[in-house]
Design an enzyme around this catalytic site. Structure first.
Site, PDB file in Angstrom:
ATOM      1  N   GLY A   9      33.293  29.514  39.691  1.00 41.91           N
ATOM      2  CA  GLY A   9      32.848  30.648  40.227  1.00 41.91           C
ATOM      3  C   GLY A   9      33.285  31.859  40.144  1.00 41.91           C
ATOM      4  N   LYS A  10      32.760  33.010  39.706  1.00 35.48           N
ATOM      5  CA  LYS A  10      33.098  34.305  39.560  1.00 35.48           C
ATOM      6  C   LYS A  10      32.204  35.150  40.455  1.00 35.48           C
ATOM      7  CE  LYS A  10      33.986  36.617  35.699  1.00 35.48           C
ATOM      8  NZ  LYS A  10      34.220  36.498  34.174  1.00 35.48           N
TER       9      LYS A  10
ATOM     10  N   ALA B 274      32.103  39.254  42.630  1.00 37.83           N
ATOM     11  CA  ALA B 274      32.458  40.716  42.206  1.00 37.83           C
ATOM     12  C   ALA B 274      33.855  40.867  42.806  1.00 37.83           C
ATOM     13  CB  ALA B 274      31.512  41.745  43.250  1.00 37.83           C
ATOM     14  N   PHE B 275      34.233  40.093  43.670  1.00 36.27           N
ATOM     15  CA  PHE B 275      35.558  40.157  44.553  1.00 36.27           C
ATOM     16  C   PHE B 275      36.666  39.339  44.168  1.00 36.27           C
ATOM     17  CE2 PHE B 275      32.336  42.156  46.973  1.00 36.27           C
ATOM     18  CZ  PHE B 275      32.879  43.466  47.128  1.00 36.27           C
TER      19      PHE B 275
ATOM     20  N   GLU C 110      37.287  34.944  42.507  1.00 32.89           N
ATOM     21  CA  GLU C 110      36.869  33.713  41.572  1.00 32.89           C
ATOM     22  C   GLU C 110      36.964  32.467  42.768  1.00 32.89           C
ATOM     23  OE1 GLU C 110      39.588  34.402  38.753  1.00 32.89           O
ATOM     24  OE2 GLU C 110      41.227  33.127  39.646  1.00 32.89           O
ATOM     25  N   VAL C 111      36.302  31.567  42.156  1.00 33.01           N
ATOM     26  CA  VAL C 111      36.335  30.194  42.875  1.00 33.01           C
ATOM     27  C   VAL C 111      36.729  29.027  41.873  1.00 33.01           C
ATOM     28  CG1 VAL C 111      34.951  28.506  44.287  1.00 33.01           C
ATOM     29  CG2 VAL C 111      34.341  31.057  44.315  1.00 33.01           C
TER      30      VAL C 111
ATOM     31  N   ASP D  43      22.243  38.589  52.509  1.00 30.32           N
ATOM     32  CA  ASP D  43      22.492  38.432  51.020  1.00 30.32           C
ATOM     33  C   ASP D  43      22.311  36.869  50.469  1.00 30.32           C
ATOM     34  OD1 ASP D  43      22.812  39.193  48.378  1.00 30.32           O
ATOM     35  OD2 ASP D  43      24.694  38.979  48.288  1.00 30.32           O
TER      36      ASP D  43
HETATM   37  N1  LIG Z   1      32.614  25.491  48.286  1.00 32.83           N
HETATM   38  C1  LIG Z   1      32.138  25.421  46.894  1.00 32.83           C
HETATM   39  N2  LIG Z   1      31.910  24.470  46.358  1.00 32.83           N
HETATM   40  C2  LIG Z   1      31.430  24.549  44.982  1.00 32.83           C
HETATM   41  N3  LIG Z   1      31.256  25.707  44.421  1.00 32.83           N
HETATM   42  C3  LIG Z   1      31.431  26.766  44.934  1.00 32.83           C
HETATM   43  C4  LIG Z   1      32.011  26.816  46.317  1.00 32.83           C
HETATM   44  N4  LIG Z   1      32.052  28.161  46.729  1.00 32.83           N
HETATM   45  C5  LIG Z   1      31.451  29.104  45.774  1.00 32.83           C
HETATM   46  N5  LIG Z   1      31.013  28.264  44.734  1.00 32.83           N
HETATM   47  C6  LIG Z   1      30.781  28.626  43.244  1.00 32.83           C
HETATM   48  O1  LIG Z   1      31.313  29.835  42.965  1.00 32.83           O
HETATM   49  C7  LIG Z   1      30.221  30.854  42.891  1.00 32.83           C
HETATM   50  C8  LIG Z   1      30.447  31.992  43.663  1.00 32.83           C
HETATM   51  O2  LIG Z   1      30.922  31.917  44.862  1.00 32.83           O
HETATM   52  P1  LIG Z   1      30.507  33.011  46.035  1.00 32.83           P
HETATM   53  O3  LIG Z   1      29.336  33.465  46.040  1.00 32.83           O
HETATM   54  O4  LIG Z   1      31.125  32.565  47.288  1.00 32.83           O
HETATM   55  O5  LIG Z   1      31.596  33.803  45.604  1.00 32.83           O
HETATM   56  P2  LIG Z   1      31.709  35.607  45.574  1.00 32.83           P
HETATM   57  O6  LIG Z   1      32.890  36.258  44.913  1.00 32.83           O
HETATM   58  O7  LIG Z   1      31.506  35.800  47.148  1.00 32.83           O
HETATM   59  O8  LIG Z   1      30.284  36.000  45.060  1.00 32.83           O
HETATM   60  P3  LIG Z   1      29.433  37.023  45.229  1.00 32.83           P
HETATM   61  O9  LIG Z   1      29.542  37.981  44.085  1.00 32.83           O
HETATM   62  O10 LIG Z   1      28.239  36.481  45.167  1.00 32.83           O
HETATM   63  O11 LIG Z   1      29.713  37.809  46.699  1.00 32.83           O
HETATM   64  C9  LIG Z   1      28.922  30.112  43.717  1.00 32.83           C
HETATM   65  O12 LIG Z   1      27.689  30.608  43.437  1.00 32.83           O
HETATM   66  C10 LIG Z   1      29.390  28.682  43.385  1.00 32.83           C
HETATM   67  O13 LIG Z   1      28.761  28.409  42.139  1.00 32.83           O
END
Ligand SMILES: Nc1ncnc2c1ncn2[C@@H]1O[C@H](COP(=O)(O)OP(=O)(O)OP(=O)(O)O)[C@@H](O)[C@H]1O
Length: 556
Positions: A128-129, A131-132, A134-135, A244
């Site tokens: 995952g990616k 704005a702030f 990555e995952v 959100d």
């Molecule tokens: N615990 C998790 N298990 C599996 N996938 C995850 C998990 N947490 C996040 N992801 C994946 O990563 C993506 C981005 O996560 P998340 O929305 O928490 O990140 P963010 O940087 O806060 O994004 P945003 O830009 O939406 O605020 C999710 O849409 C999902 O696909």
């Protein structure tokens, strides 16, 4: 501008009460005291105040934690003493076991003091990616357990004024223990990043599911919308507002059940120029929306869907994000409450059944305009054959706050005819609408493939004024570090619940049976009980890894 952000807000009634008490006191005092206070105030620089607040928070947390640990330790000893009394154990063996417990307690305390860091994990696939940050899927080196690691750039948090919100995310995850919310194992930080170690949900997210399926049937939508209702209800019960909720934040576990994630971050979207009256019903529209309305070719549902899908991921990963699910009152900075999350639910339900969200436009700013003027723009395409119940529920969610279903609580929504026959308390035990294919614990097939070379570069956070404000002891992030021992143990010691049951008198285990476990070596040479089923007598927090008898308990 704030109001257009995906912030999660913790209501703080106690703080409000304190503030009003303080104000009263100030009102009563007046005169000299006021001027003295003003002088004091001036003497205290804001940095000093910040330091004092951080120190206060640190000390409070520390002592609260100490008291809790002490209490738990006492309880563990009492439980073990009771179990031993029931287990028909000689006095000598009882003493040995109690000594062993104390030794484990010491190890446990040492572990609690252990500072987790990114080096404790092997980083694997990016899933995952945002704005702030990555995952990534990661594996804890000592235990081999798999988690999802969310990494957030501190400089970015500071630059965009998101510190409070990222803390709120941490708090919510740590505080709300619900099977509808993604579980947090621990959080920690280094000089540049904040880290959240969460359970890894291998089923992917709703955005990916919707992109793969185009639309869902009403039965499928009923299942996911139903589980989202329960998830939203559980955060509202803890006085949190998400603000959100969008398909990207609805994650699916191994069995296809839904969990809510991503609390507290937002992507700034300047909606300061938005006005409801610009586009009220029946009037001619002005400005760019009028242009868009005039120039944009009228798209069929299928064309709109293709367009949406082409732009969807770009929007999700952009720094602006997608405003498609944000409630009008949030965009308009009117002040908002928990109802805003029910609006988002309506927009998601619409997308599930129609294929794209209700106010979709190629330009996010225009989407915002459409949202605040929803009366003009909310339409169901003719080709999308929604049942009357589905249309009615969506219309009762995408409407003015006063009329919005859910304003008096989630039960209003649950009672809507669209959910007729849904057994709410069994929803999470039912078979999910789709069971994701997951081949092993590291399987990431349900996620988009990311170019790993895109992985966060460190350059921007190393330069600029924000860099100076950063250090692992950064006052802005005091209190971020967290370990969830109970969850970790539940996760690592499946079946502990049965083991904790008191044995019936007629089936008292013998001391021998307590120590019998073939895969564990006998440590009695060190005058210690062998680690076998004996461990079952120990409280879960003190469980020892079977793979290494010298290892302290497996905790994050
Ligand atoms: N615990 C998790 N298990 C599996 N996938 C995850 C998990 N947490 C996040 N992801 C994946 O990563 C993506 C981005 O996560 P998340 O929305 O928490 O990140 P963010 O940087 O806060 O994004 P945003 O830009 O939406 O605020 C999710 O849409 C999902 O696909």
């Amino acid at each position: 501008m704030d109001s257009a952000r995906s912030w999660l807000q913790k209501l703080q009634p106690r703080d409000k009460a304190r503030a009003s008490a303080k104000k009263k006191k100030e009102d009563n005092n007046g005169g000299n005291q006021d001027s003295n206070a003003a002088v004091d105030e001036a003497l205290l620089s804001s940095v000093t105040k910040q330091k004092v607040a951080a120190a206060k928070q640190y000390i409070e947390n520390h002592y609260k934690e100490q008291m809790k640990n002490l209490q738990e330790r006492k309880e563990r000893r009492t439980i073990l003493e009771k179990k031993l009394a029931d287990a028909d154990v000689s006095e000598e063996d009882q003493n040995n076991l109690l000594k062993f417990l104390e030794k484990k307690e010491t190890e446990y305390m040492r572990l609690q003091r252990h500072k987790m860091g990114v080096d404790d994990f092997e980083l694997l696939t990016m899933i995952g990616k945002g704005a702030f940050g990555e995952v990534k899927v990661c594996r804890e080196k000592t235990s081999g357990h798999v988690y999802a690691m969310k990494k957030l750039k501190k400089s970015e948090m500071l630059r965009r004024g998101q510190v409070e919100h990222v803390k709120a995310e941490r708090n919510l995850l740590a505080e709300v223990d619900s099977n509808c919310i993604v579980k947090l194992y621990c959080s920690f930080q280094d000089d540049e990043y904040l880290y959240l170690i969460m359970e890894y949900l291998p089923g992917g997210d709703m955005m990916t599911l919707l992109m793969r399926k185009d639309t869902l049937t009403e039965d499928e939508a009923r299942f996911y919308v139903g589980e989202t209702v329960l998830a939203i209800e559980s955060i509202h019960k803890h006085n949190y507002i998400h603000r959100d909720i969008k398909p990207d934040n609805l994650l699916l576990d191994r069995y296809g059940h839904l969990k809510l994630s991503d609390f507290g971050l937002c992507k700034p979207l300047d909606c300061s120029t938005l006005e409801e009256k610009d586009f009220s019903v029946g009037q001619n529209v002005n400005g760019s929306t009028q242009n868009e309305e005039r120039t944009a070719p009228k798209r069929s549902q299928q064309e709109q869907l293709q367009h949406w899908q082409m732009n969807r991921r770009t929007l999700a990963y952009s720094t602006v994000g997608t405003p498609d699910y944000i409630a009008p009152e949030v965009l308009l900075k009117k002040g908002y409450g928990m109802e805003c999350d029910w609006w988002s639910l309506g927009a998601i339900m619409y997308e599930m059944l129609v294929g794209f969200p209700p106010f979709y436009s190629d330009d996010p700013m225009l989407t915002c305009r459409k949202i605040v003027n929803w009366k003009t723009y909310l339409k169901f395409p003719e080709e999308a054959r929604l049942s009357l119940e589905a249309k009615d529920l969506i219309s009762k969610l995408l409407c003015n706050v006063n009329q919005r279903l859910g304003t008096k609580g989630a039960d209003e929504i649950k009672a809507h005819p669209f959910f007729k026959g849904v057994e709410w308390d069994k929803l999470y035990q039912m078979e999910a609408a789709f069971i994701p294919e997951v081949n092993d614990e590291l399987d990431t097939q349900n996620f988009e493939k990311f170019d790993e070379s895109d992985s966060q570069t460190q350059s921007s956070s190393r330069s600029g004024p924000w860099r100076k404000m950063l250090s692992s002891k950064d006052l802005n992030f005091v209190g971020y570090t967290y370990k969830n021992f109970e969850i970790v143990n539940d996760y690592q010691v499946p079946g502990m619940a049965e083991l904790k049951k008191k044995p019936s008198k007629s089936k008292r285990p013998s001391i021998k049976s307590l120590f019998e476990t073939p895969e564990v070596s006998d440590t009695s040479a060190n005058n210690q009980p062998a680690q076998g089923s004996f461990l079952k007598l120990l409280p879960p927090q003190l469980e020892v890894s079977h793979s290494d008898k010298n290892l302290p308990p497996r905790v994050l």
